[in-house]
Design an enzyme around this catalytic site. Sequence first.
Site, mmCIF file in Angstrom:
data_model
loop_
_atom_site.group_PDB
_atom_site.id
_atom_site.type_symbol
_atom_site.label_atom_id
_atom_site.label_comp_id
_atom_site.label_asym_id
_atom_site.label_seq_id
_atom_site.Cartn_x
_atom_site.Cartn_y
_atom_site.Cartn_z
ATOM 1 N N ASP A 127 0.832 -1.197 0.000
ATOM 2 C CA ASP A 127 0.000 0.000 0.000
ATOM 3 C C ASP A 127 0.875 1.259 0.000
ATOM 4 O OD1 ASP A 127 -1.959 1.900 0.448
ATOM 5 O OD2 ASP A 127 -2.181 1.422 2.579
ATOM 6 N N ASP A 183 -1.896 6.293 -4.789
ATOM 7 C CA ASP A 183 -2.171 5.297 -3.749
ATOM 8 C C ASP A 183 -2.575 3.945 -4.333
ATOM 9 O OD1 ASP A 183 -2.849 3.916 -1.487
ATOM 10 O OD2 ASP A 183 -4.480 5.240 -0.875
#
Length: 429
Positions: free
Chosen positions: A136, A317
């Site tokens: 992530d 992201d």
Amino acid sequence: MLTITFVLSSLSLLAIAAPHEREARGIRIPLSKRNNLAIDGIVDPVALNSSVADTEAKIEDGFRSFLANTGLVHPLTFLFGGGDSNSGNNTDAKRELTHRKRATSSMALQDKNNGELWQGTINVGTPAQTFTVLFDTGSSDIFLPGPNCTNAACSGHKKYRPTQSSTSQDRGRSFDLSYGSGDVQGRQYTDKVSFGSLTAPKQAVGAASAYSKNFGLSSYPPDGLVGMGYQTISRFNSPPLFQSFVAQDNTLLPVFSFKLTASNSELFLGGANSALYTGSFTYAPVTTQGYWQVTLGAVNVNSVAISSLRNVQSIIDTGTTLILAPNNQLKAFYAAIPGSKNAQRTVGDGFYTFPCSSTATVSLTFAGRSFNIDPKLFNLGRVSRNSNDCVGAVVGSSFNFWIVGDTFLQNVYTTFDLGNNRVGFAQLA
Ligand SMILES: *[C@@H]1O[C@H](CO)[C@@H](O)[C@H](O)[C@H]1NC(C)=O
Ligand SMILES: *[C@@H]1O[C@H](CO)[C@@H](O)[C@H](O)[C@H]1NC(C)=O
Ligand SMILES: *[C@@H]1O[C@H](CO)[C@@H](O)[C@H](O)[C@H]1NC(C)=O
């Protein structure tokens, strides 16, 4: 359920690249994609909403960590929807962060999750305990289910047992990470973490004693998560895993790259895999070292830039499925797509539809170069079975900056350059 998942297709391997290539030292983590974009092409509003709520809570958490770690209010904190971006008043910003935390942790629990899952394996402890994790770029810590986690969400996940590792050390600190579906809480340890030939001897690892609902096995197949942002947004205020690898191994380039597509997806540590892109990278400098935050130069529909949406801040992201845009900029964006409608009543607040037959192409411009979003990725699915309205993948958030997730990242090869603090995009090979 609207989910795009990328799961590990095989164990990690050492890249065997031609010796002259700069990235020959790199390590590949193959990822494969499982695409359940919608149930029979119909969007799931609850899952969509839950996905946005998770991202918002996660990003706000990073702001709180940034404040705790640096003593500074993250510049984007002033850009919350209601905030006064000009006052520079930390008191207000701090109060807003505190207030918002309460608001998000009380959010309704959902049993579905939209997170795209860039999953690979890491080894933790001595002897090694192996876990599957999501990579992530929108956070900076590692957490795994710990032995004390008795939530339903932990069941079926492999648990990290510090007492069974001779290299684990209790840091004597707890942690608490917010997600829309609740908090992930537990205890901090340091332990040896390795991946292939890379080792971080004293990596901070969270052993969770509570897992929020969206991390349950059915919506979240990996055991844990590895954050790949900067240390400034680390809840543990500790070097993130990739930074630890780089500190241990000076032959490893401080660069990692993602290819996130329907097949042959991978995370490449130590450079970029030249087989996976063509031409050169276009780099956008990181504007604040926390998130992978860069200036989004323009948002275009059919190659025409929307005049009110120039040079906005954005966070790149991999842990976010969609593209989140400020609620007050959504209208201008969808106005450029003929036939689009506010779908507040049919789907929910912050969602818009457009005619399913639309051929409009959305593109994002970074550092002067535009990259198209495949219309199939922009289209999340029909509102209902007989509807001719489809939901757009650019959705509203309460932030006043953009969060560029995998709806965009599937269209490009992306490199995250820690050495030069920049994000590069190139055309996929
Ligand atoms: C910041 O805002 C708070 C509350 O609105 C106020 O009490 C304080 O005086 C302000 N500080 C500055 C430096 O403007
Ligand atoms: C589990 O709970 C026990 C008892 O409260 C505590 O001593 C131990 O440190 C906890 N272990 C972890 C990994 O959180
Ligand atoms: C989305 O979630 C928020 C927070 O739980 C809730 O207030 C809102 O009504 C939800 N919207 C939809 C469409 O489910």
